[in-house]
Scaffold this motif. Sequence first.
Motif, PDB file in Angstrom:
ATOM      1  N   ALA A 143      39.843  42.746  40.367  1.00 38.40           N
ATOM      2  CA  ALA A 143      39.142  42.014  41.433  1.00 38.40           C
ATOM      3  C   ALA A 143      38.622  40.676  40.910  1.00 38.40           C
ATOM      4  CB  ALA A 143      38.000  42.867  41.979  1.00 38.40           C
ATOM      5  N   ARG A 144      38.056  40.680  39.693  1.00 37.78           N
ATOM      6  CA  ARG A 144      37.543  39.425  39.138  1.00 37.78           C
ATOM      7  C   ARG A 144      38.675  38.435  38.858  1.00 37.78           C
ATOM      8  NH1 ARG A 144      34.074  43.100  36.456  1.00 37.78           N
ATOM      9  NH2 ARG A 144      35.456  43.157  34.643  1.00 37.78           N
ATOM     10  N   ASN A 146      41.463  38.227  40.525  1.00 37.91           N
ATOM     11  CA  ASN A 146      41.924  37.713  41.808  1.00 37.91           C
ATOM     12  C   ASN A 146      40.973  36.643  42.335  1.00 37.91           C
ATOM     13  OD1 ASN A 146      43.750  37.875  44.147  1.00 37.91           O
ATOM     14  ND2 ASN A 146      41.938  38.645  45.217  1.00 37.91           N
ATOM     15  N   ALA A 147      39.635  36.865  42.191  1.00 38.64           N
ATOM     16  CA  ALA A 147      38.653  35.862  42.632  1.00 38.64           C
ATOM     17  C   ALA A 147      38.789  34.584  41.810  1.00 38.64           C
ATOM     18  CB  ALA A 147      37.243  36.436  42.505  1.00 38.64           C
ATOM     19  N   ALA A 151      39.559  30.801  43.193  1.00 42.64           N
ATOM     20  CA  ALA A 151      38.655  29.684  42.872  1.00 42.64           C
ATOM     21  C   ALA A 151      39.431  28.546  42.209  1.00 42.64           C
ATOM     22  CB  ALA A 151      37.540  30.178  41.963  1.00 42.64           C
TER      23      ALA A 151
END
Length: 388
Positions: A143-144, A146-147, A151
Amino acid sequence: MDITQNRTRLIAGAAGLALIAGTGGLLLGRAVLSPAAPSTATAPEAEEDHNPEGFVEMDPARANAAGIVTQRTIDGAFGAEILAQAMVVATPDGEAALTARADGAIIRITKHLGDSVRAGETVALLESRDAATFTADSNSAAARANAARLAFAREKRLFDARVTARQDLEAAQTALAEAEAELQRARSTAAAAGAAGGRHLAVTSLISGRITRSDAKLGNYVTAGTELFRVSDPDRIQVEAAIPASDAGRIMRGDRAVIELADGNVVDATVHSTTPSLDRQSRSATVLLDPVAAGRLIPGQGARVRITPHKAGSASGIVLPEEAVQSIGGRDVVFVANPKGFQAVPVTAGQRGGGRIEIVAGLKPGQAVATRGAFLLKAELGKGEAEH
């Protein structure tokens, strides 16, 4: 006067009869001994093909059923052979221990003792709290990552539109690299532990082979590092022989060797290597042998090896087990195999000792000679001669 004449007549008559009898016997003898056309009763026997003297007709299937074992002859002086006890073992990459990578309870066993497995195949499943932790860490890292990608893509568009500074783009790029590295670490940790999703850890085989040991029991709680299975590849084995220190220096890589099994079978081999130091307890060197055909060898099996070093000296000969040489009619013979059977070949024997005998004449290297069961061939040969 009459008596004298009668005697003369009797003697002449007897001589005449003897002459007639002799003439008849001569004619009869000529009739019997003179060559004549063979009769129909004896013609087939005259046309039959007879095996050479000392031949035992026996096909390979019958010989194998009778337990007859053959051995290829090789050059080697009697005193040059090095005899040693040995053990069949797996090569370093031919055996693998399958352990639990984390604490957990065994909830499924898919393979059992003796089963064949492939590299990467699951043999058991564990239920573990650590598995849930590995899965959660991997999901969070994903998840991190992908974020961070989103960004970075946003900062890239703003930088291209000259809305933000380059340092903002570089900061987003650094954050993305760190997030992807963390994701890679979390996935590697989960894979190393055998995480199979949720609360489960998979115990997988590292090599292809067969399960030779199984200590796993359904429901048992095991700790990380506990060995549950052992897998061996029957094609990747070697033989370890204990050689006296006095003979270790004579052996070199590539030397010929023969592995003798308890059932009488023999397997050809070559020397792979020799340890540079001696065992502290036995004071012997370890020689590793590579068998030519490993099908008859099983890890843990005991054997005796015969090594013929290159530094064997000038003496030559062929050395066989004593049971290969049989005495027939006061002559030493061996039985040489061919596609139709075995031929008794006279040989000249030399030195004997340790269950071995040196053949100094009568054989050539490369011939297949009956060793175990040669006495059966001798008995078969005697039976055939008695029938004739």
